[in-house]
Enzyme design. Structure first.
Site, PDB file in Angstrom:
ATOM      1  N   GLU A 124       0.857  -1.184   0.000  1.00 54.80           N
ATOM      2  CA  GLU A 124       0.000   0.000   0.000  1.00 54.80           C
ATOM      3  C   GLU A 124       0.900   1.244   0.000  1.00 54.80           C
ATOM      4  O   GLU A 124       1.820   1.304   0.787  1.00 54.80           O
ATOM      5  CB  GLU A 124      -0.901   0.032   1.226  1.00 54.80           C
ATOM      6  CG  GLU A 124      -1.875   1.202   1.155  1.00 54.80           C
ATOM      7  CD  GLU A 124      -2.862   1.234   2.331  1.00 54.80           C
ATOM      8  OE1 GLU A 124      -2.804   0.364   3.205  1.00 54.80           O
ATOM      9  OE2 GLU A 124      -3.672   2.168   2.333  1.00 54.80           O
ATOM     10  N   GLY A 264       3.389   2.454  10.672  1.00 51.62           N
ATOM     11  CA  GLY A 264       3.248   1.745  11.936  1.00 51.62           C
ATOM     12  C   GLY A 264       3.042   0.266  11.679  1.00 51.62           C
ATOM     13  O   GLY A 264       3.732  -0.574  12.237  1.00 51.62           O
ATOM     14  N   MET A 266       0.737  -2.691   8.726  1.00 55.30           N
ATOM     15  CA  MET A 266      -0.005  -2.835   7.467  1.00 55.30           C
ATOM     16  C   MET A 266      -0.898  -4.059   7.547  1.00 55.30           C
ATOM     17  O   MET A 266      -0.457  -5.139   7.923  1.00 55.30           O
ATOM     18  CB  MET A 266       1.007  -2.936   6.312  1.00 55.30           C
ATOM     19  CG  MET A 266       0.388  -3.177   4.959  1.00 55.30           C
ATOM     20  SD  MET A 266      -0.662  -1.783   4.439  1.00 55.30           S
ATOM     21  CE  MET A 266      -1.853  -2.662   3.432  1.00 55.30           C
ATOM     22  N   ASN A 268      -2.280  -6.210   5.486  1.00 57.74           N
ATOM     23  CA  ASN A 268      -2.355  -7.235   4.434  1.00 57.74           C
ATOM     24  C   ASN A 268      -3.199  -8.430   4.890  1.00 57.74           C
ATOM     25  O   ASN A 268      -3.061  -8.896   6.013  1.00 57.74           O
ATOM     26  CB  ASN A 268      -0.960  -7.767   4.111  1.00 57.74           C
ATOM     27  CG  ASN A 268       0.064  -6.670   4.076  1.00 57.74           C
ATOM     28  OD1 ASN A 268      -0.007  -5.798   3.245  1.00 57.74           O
ATOM     29  ND2 ASN A 268       0.993  -6.693   5.016  1.00 57.74           N
ATOM     30  N   HIS A 300      -6.402  -2.075  15.432  1.00 56.93           N
ATOM     31  CA  HIS A 300      -6.693  -1.337  14.197  1.00 56.93           C
ATOM     32  C   HIS A 300      -6.453  -2.223  12.966  1.00 56.93           C
ATOM     33  O   HIS A 300      -7.320  -2.343  12.095  1.00 56.93           O
ATOM     34  CB  HIS A 300      -5.810  -0.085  14.144  1.00 56.93           C
ATOM     35  CG  HIS A 300      -5.941   0.727  12.901  1.00 56.93           C
ATOM     36  ND1 HIS A 300      -6.727   1.855  12.832  1.00 56.93           N
ATOM     37  CD2 HIS A 300      -5.404   0.574  11.674  1.00 56.93           C
ATOM     38  CE1 HIS A 300      -6.662   2.361  11.607  1.00 56.93           C
ATOM     39  NE2 HIS A 300      -5.855   1.599  10.878  1.00 56.93           N
ATOM     40  N   GLU A 301      -5.286  -2.856  12.904  1.00 56.12           N
ATOM     41  CA  GLU A 301      -4.978  -3.683  11.730  1.00 56.12           C
ATOM     42  C   GLU A 301      -5.917  -4.885  11.673  1.00 56.12           C
ATOM     43  O   GLU A 301      -6.354  -5.282  10.602  1.00 56.12           O
ATOM     44  CB  GLU A 301      -3.515  -4.145  11.745  1.00 56.12           C
ATOM     45  CG  GLU A 301      -2.486  -3.011  11.874  1.00 56.12           C
ATOM     46  CD  GLU A 301      -2.659  -1.876  10.879  1.00 56.12           C
ATOM     47  OE1 GLU A 301      -3.159  -2.117   9.763  1.00 56.12           O
ATOM     48  OE2 GLU A 301      -2.318  -0.728  11.215  1.00 56.12           O
ATOM     49  N   HIS A 304      -9.291  -3.928  10.282  1.00 52.37           N
ATOM     50  CA  HIS A 304      -9.275  -3.733   8.829  1.00 52.37           C
ATOM     51  C   HIS A 304      -9.724  -4.981   8.066  1.00 52.37           C
ATOM     52  O   HIS A 304     -10.107  -4.877   6.908  1.00 52.37           O
ATOM     53  CB  HIS A 304      -7.857  -3.386   8.357  1.00 52.37           C
ATOM     54  CG  HIS A 304      -7.575  -1.909   8.278  1.00 52.37           C
ATOM     55  ND1 HIS A 304      -8.449  -1.002   7.722  1.00 52.37           N
ATOM     56  CD2 HIS A 304      -6.490  -1.181   8.645  1.00 52.37           C
ATOM     57  CE1 HIS A 304      -7.915   0.206   7.781  1.00 52.37           C
ATOM     58  NE2 HIS A 304      -6.733   0.129   8.333  1.00 52.37           N
ATOM     59  N   GLU A 323      -9.764   4.064   6.475  1.00 59.79           N
ATOM     60  CA  GLU A 323      -8.961   4.558   7.597  1.00 59.79           C
ATOM     61  C   GLU A 323      -9.785   5.322   8.637  1.00 59.79           C
ATOM     62  O   GLU A 323      -9.636   5.095   9.826  1.00 59.79           O
ATOM     63  CB  GLU A 323      -7.790   5.399   7.089  1.00 59.79           C
ATOM     64  CG  GLU A 323      -6.772   4.606   6.272  1.00 59.79           C
ATOM     65  CD  GLU A 323      -6.227   3.372   6.987  1.00 59.79           C
ATOM     66  OE1 GLU A 323      -6.361   3.276   8.222  1.00 59.79           O
ATOM     67  OE2 GLU A 323      -5.668   2.497   6.297  1.00 59.79           O
TER      68      GLU A 323
HETATM   69 ZN   LIG Z   1      -5.361   1.640   8.856  1.00 61.57          ZN
END
Ligand SMILES: [Zn+2]
Length: 904
Positions: A124, A264, A266, A268, A300-301, A304, A323
């Site tokens: 990304e 910070g 990602m 994936n 947070h990840e 997602h 986001e």
């Molecule tokens: Zn994010």
């Protein structure tokens, strides 16, 4: 440089159903073979046969074929950023490509690169095109199957997205693994890791009873520091099931910690890659704040997986779709676990110090931008934090129940697709109309216009509410006259009024909430139920959506002074207020406001005024006396928690102070504001010496408790140390010095921070001791680099130069770069020195960094963006540093930022 515009978006001419890769990793290069299954898109905008565009950067293309037939020079056109195939077949076909890449010399940390012997990826936003030729656009979701081959000895672990379906040995000491991801995904969610890693594994049982293997992969020796990350992941998975009804969907979930990483972390699909500082931690190696941050980033990840991966972004203009929403979700998670009020205060302080500043400067942009040059420059606090505020306003306006109905609708409608911000708003609008048509708008959840609400996505800048009041003490009537405007931002000279949910309260004598009648100005307003008629918990949510609004409250007690006005409770909208409030009113709110955020904010306003007055060379004695009395009451009030005391007494950040100066029509003088903050702390530390000493003893009883217990006491300890050391308390100086040798990283770092600004022998010995203890742990040593770079005494630039040449400084690790150069940017007396030496030094460093890592360089370049807000001399020297940078050879990323900063 090319500008990409939202208005130019067109569906892809060819759909992509499969991306099959074979990645062969070697000691000095890698070879990537791809087979991409395309078919003409019936929804394509252009008439067939459209050319097929493949992105590719820094690739040596070795072969290109369609269904096995090689493509010749006349079939294609190559350029620096990809390949165009002029006339692909107008039927399904497979494109086969073979490229050679150089991960070992890739310092951009985009695409495939090597970090400490580990092959890793970051795709990304546009890194996948550095791995293979591919359309590399987020609206093309394909199913990936990936074969990885590497040397067994140096790369025993081979990881990719999805499930591992086959492994085996190859000749010459090599081996392979095949990974299959059943969920179609855009290329930016691809990840691959190969190297020598240790694994920690724990099972997780989902709500529906499936078992998921959670696996954390770290460098050899780091296994003892994984417990906190693993526990955080499990809490996040459970919370998402309970609050949102969203469950994990694959059999395994992998997290890899990497030292060299631009961001910070990602998200994936099923293979999250983390900056190692956001994984490796325990109470001895991380502070309370870091432990909480790790917990929230892991969450947070993970979140997602639904808001970002299963429902992804159609194009990069929709970045806030994933986001903003996911930040809102991780904030709610932290609030549920650790208390909503304090979490909200911390988020608001952060928003004001970063996003408000961005909104007021040359890089201001809307939550949904309409053009960009380098998308990497748009991973900003506006996209993330303001985006989350926009979602939060919907939640505030609609209420939990309706919001969750909208959320469920969003997930069920758009699962498996690439969506837009407006798709999300439409789902919320549908749920709102359902609720309004059945139950009608209520006092807590008034009706509002969704079309107008959408302006939050398209208008940059922080809206301002100018409030005037008229008090009729005899009749007990209060009139509010509210003017709304949003300042001009680059490219947006004119703004329309937005929908502002404004939560207010009236605080009577002794703190009792007052609940007067509210007269609507016009019968239409009353009919539209925009103005709710009752008070819930002493608060009332008003919808301010006009350029001018008049409100009248009647039935208030007759008295000389108007009742204290508590505004923007819970920070109900990301706006600024302009309203003259006398010190006595703010002191009253600081003592009595039942809303924790508004109470804190009243104190912040008083502190801002006090610092500003001192920076002008004349302290406001009367105001400071009031502050001392108010703080003395806070220190002794038995109903307050230590956590509340710690936030109520914290001084506003440097960015907020500069902002406060600008708002008062004064050109900010950063060194003077910094010095004023220090002398105010000194004064408070002296005036409150006795209650602070008492409280320090109370806090000390809780020091040894493990996070999250004891964190409020430790934080308050840090604040007291800071004030008392600034006031010259020799015994506290010694206590802080000793804490640096103790077992708690939180106390050690708080002690270093408290000693930080003082050129004392204890400070230097504390710094040396900390260095000696942690010099072999890069994650921890970065905090030492940051402290040294931000020390405000001596020859600051010479010290920073020595740090940059320090044997343990790693110029290829963004964490270290940010520690030293970010530390310098936060060092007001050195960075903002009046001769401009700090600015020139920074410009040189950014230009050099840009050669290695454009993403980190362009982000750092924004520290020079505020030149217009300063006085003539500082403004000229900062501008000339920008011009010096503009004259250097720059990447498109950094060039875009520099040109924005210099644009008229
Ligand atoms: Zn994010």
């Amino acid at each position: 440089m090319t500008t990409v515009r939202l208005a130019d978006y067109r569906p892809a001419p060819y759909l992509l159903s499969r991306t099959d890769l074979t990645v062969r990793l070697w000691a000095d290069h890698a070879v990537v073979e791809a087979a991409l299954a395309f078919a003409p898109n019936p929804a394509a905008a252009e008439p067939a046969p459209a050319p097929l565009r493949l992105a590719g950067v820094d690739l040596a293309v070795e072969s290109l074929a369609i269904d096995g037939s090689p493509l010749g020079p006349s079939d294609i056109a190559k350029d620096a950023v990809g390949v165009t195939i002029h006339q692909p077949p107008q039927r399904p076909f497979v494109l086969q490509t073979r490229v050679r890449i150089a991960p070992h010399t890739n310092t951009t940390l985009e695409g495939l690169y090597v970090s400490g012997g580990l092959f890793t990826t970051q795709c990304e936003a546009e890194g996948f095109r550095r791995i293979t030729l591919h359309p590399d656009r987020p609206d093309l979701l394909s199913r990936f199957r990936v074969r990885i081959e590497a040397e067994q000895a140096s790369c025993p672990v081979l990881l990719c997205n999805g499930n591992c379906v086959e492994t085996g040995h190859l000749e010459g000491g090599r081996h392979y693994a095949i990974w299959d991801d059943p969920f179609p995904k855009p290329s930016y969610l691809f990840a691959l890791v190969a190297g020598d890693l240790e694994e920690v594994r724990q099972p997780f049982t989902t709500a529906s009873g499936r078992t998921v293997q959670l696996r954390l992969h770290v460098e050899p020796g780091d296994r003892p520091y994984t417990g906190h990350a693993m526990a955080s992941l499990q809490r996040a998975m459970r919370w998402d099931e309970q609050r949102y009804g969203l469950e994990y969907d694959l059999d395994e979930y992998n997290i890899v910690a990497v030292r060299h990483f631009n961001m910070g972390a990602m998200e994936n699909k099923s293979l999250n890659i983390f900056n190692s500082k956001l994984v490796l931690a325990d109470g001895e190696t991380a502070t309370d704040g870091e432990l909480e941050r790790i917990e929230s980033v892991i969450a947070h990840e993970y979140f997602h997986n639904w808001t970002g991966n299963r429902i992804t972004c159609r194009d990069w203009f929709q970045l806030s779709l994933k986001e903003g929403l996911t930040v809102f979700r991780d904030q709610s998670f932290t609030a549920d676990l650790h208390g909503a009020s304090l979490n909200r205060i911390e988020n608001v302080a952060m928003l004001r110090n970063t996003q408000f500043r961005e909104d007021a400067g040359p890089t201001a942009h809307p939550v949904q931008p309409d053009a960009y040059q380098a998308i990497d420059n748009f991973y900003t606090t506006t996209i993330y934090e303001k985006g989350a505020e926009v979602i939060r306003m919907l939640h505030t306006l609609l209420g939990e129940e309706t919001f969750m109905q909208g959320m469920a609708l969003y997930v069920s409608r758009l699962d498996g697709s690439a969506a837009t911000c407006d798709d999300f708003v439409r789902a919320m609008e549908y749920a709102a109309n359902e609720a309004w048509n059945t139950g009608g708008p209520t006092a807590e959840h008034p009706r509002f216009d969704f079309e107008q609400f959408r302006r939050w996505y398209h208008q940059a800048g922080t809206p301002v509410l100018q409030i005037q009041r008229h008090w009729d003490g005899e009749r007990g009537e209060l009139e509010l006259h509210i003017l709304q405007h949003t300042p001009a931002t680059p490219g947006q000279p004119q703004k329309q009024p937005v929908v502002v949910p404004l939560a207010i309260g009236l605080v009577g004598q002794g703190g009792a909430p007052l609940t007067p009648r509210l007269d609507a100005e016009t019968p239409e307003q009353a009919k539209a139920s925009k103005l709710p008629v009752c008070w819930g918990h002493g608060s009332r949510l008003l919808v301010i959506d006009q350029a001018e609004t008049r409100l009248r409250f009647t039935g208030l007690p007759s008295q000389h002074h108007p009742p204290a006005l508590s505004l923007l409770r819970q920070f109900s909208a990301p706006v600024k207020l302009e309203l003259g409030r006398p010190v006595a009113e703010l002191v009253h709110l600081l003592a009595h406001d039942s809303d924790p955020l508004a109470r804190w904010d009243a104190g912040q306003l008083l502190l801002r005024r006090a610092v500003l007055a001192r920076s002008q060379g004349h302290g406001d004695g009367q105001l400071e006396d009031e502050l001392v009395d108010a703080f003395a009451r806070i220190l002794s009030d038995p109903s307050l928690s230590q956590a509340s005391r710690a936030v109520l007494l914290s001084l506003p950040g440097q960015a907020e102070l500069e902002d406060a100066a600008s708002d008062a029509g004064i050109a900010p003088d950063p060194p003077a504001l910094f010095a004023a903050g220090q002398t105010l702390r000194q004064h408070l530390g002296q005036a409150l010496a006795s209650p602070l000493r008492q409280l320090l003893q109370d806090c000390q009883q809780q020091w040894a408790l493990s996070w999250p217990e004891g964190q409020a006491d430790r934080r308050l300890t840090g604040l007291i140390w800071n004030w008392r050391i600034t006031a010259g308390d020799a015994s506290v100086i010694e206590q802080a010095r000793r804490a640096v040798d103790g077992a708690s990283m939180s106390l050690a770092r708080l002690a270093l921070a408290a000693l930080q600004c003082h050129d004392l022998p204890q400070r230097h010995s504390a710094s040396a001791a900390f260095y000696a203890r942690w010099q072999h742990k890069p994650v921890i040593l970065d905090s030492w680099f940051a402290l040294e770079a931000s020390a405000p005494f001596g020859d600051g630039l010479a010290r920073v130069q020595r740090l940059l040449e320090h044997p343990r400084y790693d110029p290829n690790a963004p964490n270290s770069v940010r520690a030293v150069l970010g530390g310098l940017a936060g060092n007001a007396p050195v960075f903002h020195a009046s001769d401009g030496s700090g600015y020139r030094f920074m410009a040189e460093q950014i230009a050099a960094l840009d050669q290695r890592n454009p993403i980190t360089a362009s982000r750092l370049a924004k520290v020079l963006s505020r030149w217009r807000s300063y006085g003539p001399e500082r403004s000229a020297t900062m501008r000339s540093a920008l011009e010096q940078l503009a004259a250097a050879e720059l990447s498109p990323n950094t060039r875009e930022v520099v040109e924005q900063c210099l644009a008229d």
